[in-house]
Design a protein around this motif. Structure first.
Motif, PDB file in Angstrom:
ATOM      1  N   ASN A  64     -10.131  -1.876  -0.488  1.00  0.00           N
ATOM      2  CA  ASN A  64     -11.195  -2.860  -0.345  1.00  0.00           C
ATOM      3  C   ASN A  64     -12.012  -2.883  -1.633  1.00  0.00           C
ATOM      4  O   ASN A  64     -12.926  -2.068  -1.821  1.00  0.00           O
TER       5      ASN A  64
ATOM      6  N   GLY B 121     -15.892  -3.157  -1.357  1.00  0.00           N
ATOM      7  CA  GLY B 121     -16.558  -1.907  -1.002  1.00  0.00           C
ATOM      8  C   GLY B 121     -16.638  -0.953  -2.175  1.00  0.00           C
ATOM      9  O   GLY B 121     -17.679  -0.340  -2.436  1.00  0.00           O
ATOM     10  N   ILE B 122     -15.529  -0.804  -2.926  1.00  0.00           N
ATOM     11  CA  ILE B 122     -15.519   0.108  -4.066  1.00  0.00           C
ATOM     12  C   ILE B 122     -16.500  -0.364  -5.131  1.00  0.00           C
ATOM     13  O   ILE B 122     -17.251   0.434  -5.714  1.00  0.00           O
TER      14      ILE B 122
ATOM     15  N   MET C 249      -7.002   5.386  -3.119  1.00  0.00           N
ATOM     16  CA  MET C 249      -7.776   4.226  -2.678  1.00  0.00           C
ATOM     17  C   MET C 249      -6.867   3.036  -2.377  1.00  0.00           C
ATOM     18  O   MET C 249      -7.070   2.332  -1.382  1.00  0.00           O
TER      19      MET C 249
ATOM     20  N   PHE D  81      -5.196   3.959   1.045  1.00  0.00           N
ATOM     21  CA  PHE D  81      -5.957   4.116   2.278  1.00  0.00           C
ATOM     22  C   PHE D  81      -7.206   3.239   2.378  1.00  0.00           C
ATOM     23  O   PHE D  81      -7.690   2.990   3.476  1.00  0.00           O
ATOM     24  N   TYR D  82      -7.744   2.789   1.247  1.00  0.00           N
ATOM     25  CA  TYR D  82      -8.978   1.979   1.285  1.00  0.00           C
ATOM     26  C   TYR D  82      -8.908   0.895   0.206  1.00  0.00           C
ATOM     27  O   TYR D  82      -9.663   0.913  -0.759  1.00  0.00           O
TER      28      TYR D  82
ATOM     29  N   GLN E 167     -12.266 -10.138   0.158  1.00  0.00           N
ATOM     30  CA  GLN E 167     -12.971  -9.426  -0.906  1.00  0.00           C
ATOM     31  C   GLN E 167     -12.396  -9.755  -2.279  1.00  0.00           C
ATOM     32  O   GLN E 167     -13.103  -9.670  -3.285  1.00  0.00           O
TER      33      GLN E 167
ATOM     34  N   TYR F 132     -20.239   0.227  -3.961  1.00  0.00           N
ATOM     35  CA  TYR F 132     -20.636   1.640  -3.955  1.00  0.00           C
ATOM     36  C   TYR F 132     -20.821   2.173  -5.384  1.00  0.00           C
ATOM     37  O   TYR F 132     -21.832   2.807  -5.698  1.00  0.00           O
TER      38      TYR F 132
ATOM     39  N   SER G  92       0.798  -1.226   0.000  1.00  0.00           N
ATOM     40  CA  SER G  92       0.000   0.000   0.000  1.00  0.00           C
ATOM     41  C   SER G  92       0.833   1.279   0.000  1.00  0.00           C
ATOM     42  O   SER G  92       0.342   2.328  -0.426  1.00  0.00           O
TER      43      SER G  92
END
Length: 526
Positions: free
Chosen positions: A466, A469-470, A460, A463-464, A392, A473, A253
């Motif tokens: 996932n 989730g992306i 993304m 920090f995120y 995921q 959404y 990351s």
């Protein structure tokens, strides 16, 4: 029509320099001029077929912005057979969502997940059918060259035009963000595999997992450890200083997402990405290999299922869970093809078979999702691991030194690196052409847009990261417009104008709209 494009944008098997004659170029300019002198409903100034160039000189635009030769066809339709059309729709719809289907089934519950995949497939197919039929609801206008956003503009004016652009950009940028997160993941694991192999390093993961040759791990159970490089290296040669340096500079990351910028940002700035369209077959190869990997892993791991309707169990999840909207959000994007289905079906040789071919394609897509999702969920080794460990991206449940997973990551990484510039090109064409009337107004305009898109992907991934989730959404957001609201509204308005709107039709389509709205709202509360 238009039959004239710049030779540099033409994809052709031969190396002819003179692909379009001067007469064709001049005729193209005249036709474009005359077409602006009358409304689209007035066919008086539309050029008749006998003044057009010969069929072998006609080129048409593809959805990717390139141009392909039309072989002996001037009626606006292609020569693809039904089998090819079905395969094209299947290949276009199958995307990164397949990696999150097992996780979605885990979130919804095994039985509920299967039912939801079937129901969402049927619902999105019906809405897609409404999209295909939407052009025929417009009277007295030639809509043969219209796309679904054009239909939205006709019914809803500038609001339909700008809202369709907004939701289309959400789907494109959302897909590009998911691609960046996955490419960072695949590049990190690929690099670590190569480093360990070259330096003869034996990896012992500190995350919980099964023993033996068919190792399955549970990264989420090691949340108290750093998630980026969660492994202990037991090495037979080399020194620990080099290994620590590698771990510092090769981080999932913190560093790898930034390395991708050097590769992909220059490619995004190319005027035409037609070269990358030649690698679309890699998408098919990747999906076929994933199905093969899932089959082999399931055969080796066996089936691990236990049905718990009302009782909690550490190793298994209930058959129904309140988190099921997370799966419906993923499935909305997984079955999403509504913004380009008209283009794909226009190339069908037998237009009367469009509905049948579309239904078969949806059936095959749903079957593929069911097979991968159910097989991974059922074969996940519980005990000793809990079904809650399903990630995921289900490839994360296999360690970086797993050979079959390594090959899958290589396939997917290369495929995504070729598709990513195409998605960026589509986003650029839709946005810049809408604002500036030109898909490439200047290198500065294009660079600013591309930096913004790449920056969103890097943020993304940093920090995120996932993807589930992306996907849910972005899928629920763009699906609200293109899948649920616009097809239903257009159908109801057309029936009302024709005096054929009935109460059952009104209630059913309002219910579909409410389902889409509830699907979006639920993503933010569950």
């Amino acid at each position: 029509r238009p039959f004239h494009v710049e030779p540099t944008n033409i994809v052709s098997a031969n190396d002819d320099m003179q692909r379009v004659t001067d007469e064709a170029s001049a005729m193209n300019k005249r036709i474009h001029y005359y077409s602006r002198l009358a409304s689209p409903a007035d066919r008086a100034l539309i050029a008749p077929d006998h003044v057009l160039p010969a069929p072998e000189e006609i080129y048409v635009y593809s959805p990717l912005g390139t141009a392909f030769k039309v072989d002996s066809c001037t009626d606006g339709y292609g020569k693809n057979s039904s089998v090819v059309t079905i395969f094209m729709i299947w290949n276009t719809m199958m995307g990164t969502s397949i990696l999150s289907i097992p996780w979605g089934i885990k979130q919804a519950g095994f039985t509920s997940g299967i039912i939801l995949i079937l129901l969402m497939g049927i619902l999105t197919l019906y809405c897609c059918y409404r999209v295909v039929k939407s052009r025929k609801t417009i009277p007295l206008i030639d809509t043969s060259n219209w796309e679904f956003p054009d239909v939205c503009k006709y019914y809803f004016g500038s609001f339909g035009q700008w809202s369709s652009l907004l939701f289309s950009m959400v789907s494109l940028v959302g897909a590009m963000i998911v691609y960046w997160v996955l490419m960072s993941n695949f590049l990190f694991n690929t690099g670590r595999f190569v480093y360990n192999f070259v330096h003869d390093i034996n990896v012992t993961d500190i995350v919980p997992g099964t023993n033996g040759s068919n190792k399955v791990i549970c990264p989420s159970a090691a949340s108290s450890h750093p998630p980026q490089n969660s492994s202990v290296m037991m090495f037979s040669s080399g020194n620990s200083t080099g290994l620590e340096l590698f771990e510092e500079w090769w981080n999932k990351s913190q560093t790898v997402p930034f390395y991708l910028i050097a590769i992909l940002l220059p490619l995004l700035n190319l005027k035409s990405p037609s070269f990358f369209a030649k690698f679309n077959v890699l998408g098919t190869v990747s999906v076929v290999y994933l199905v093969f990997l899932v089959t082999v892993k399931a055969a080796r791991l066996g089936i691990h299922l236990e049905y718990n309707w009302f009782t909690e169990n550490y190793f298994f999840v209930p058959e129904f869970r309140i988190l099921f909207p997370q799966l419906t959000g993923v499935l909305t994007l997984a079955f999403f093809i509504h913004n380009c289905v008209i283009t794909l079906l226009q190339n069908n040789r037998n237009q009367e078979n469009n509905v049948r071919d579309l239904s078969i394609a949806y059936f095959l897509v749903g079957l593929t999702y069911l097979y991968v999702g159910v097989t991974i969920f059922a074969s996940f080794p519980s005990p000793p691991l809990s079904k809650e460990c399903i990630e995921q991206n289900f490839l994360d449940n296999f360690s970086s030194d797993d050979i079959m997973s390594f090959v899958a990551r290589i396939f997917l990484l290369f495929q995504m690196m070729t598709v990513y510039p195409l998605l960026g090109y589509l986003a650029r064409v839709q946005l810049l052409r809408q604002f500036f009337g030109n898909a490439y107004p200047s290198i500065l305009h294009v660079l600013v847009l591309n930096v913004a898109i790449v920056g969103a992907g890097v943020a993304m991934a940093r920090f995120y990261p996932n993807i589930g989730g992306i996907i849910r959404y972005s899928g629920a957001t763009c699906g609200l417009a293109f899948v649920f609201v616009y097809p239903s509204l257009i159908y109801m308005i057309s029936l009302h104008r024709a005096g054929q709107l009935t109460w059952p039709a009104l209630i059913i389509h309002i219910f579909i709209i409410l389902l889409g709205l509830a699907n979006l709202i639920a993503q933010f509360f569950l």
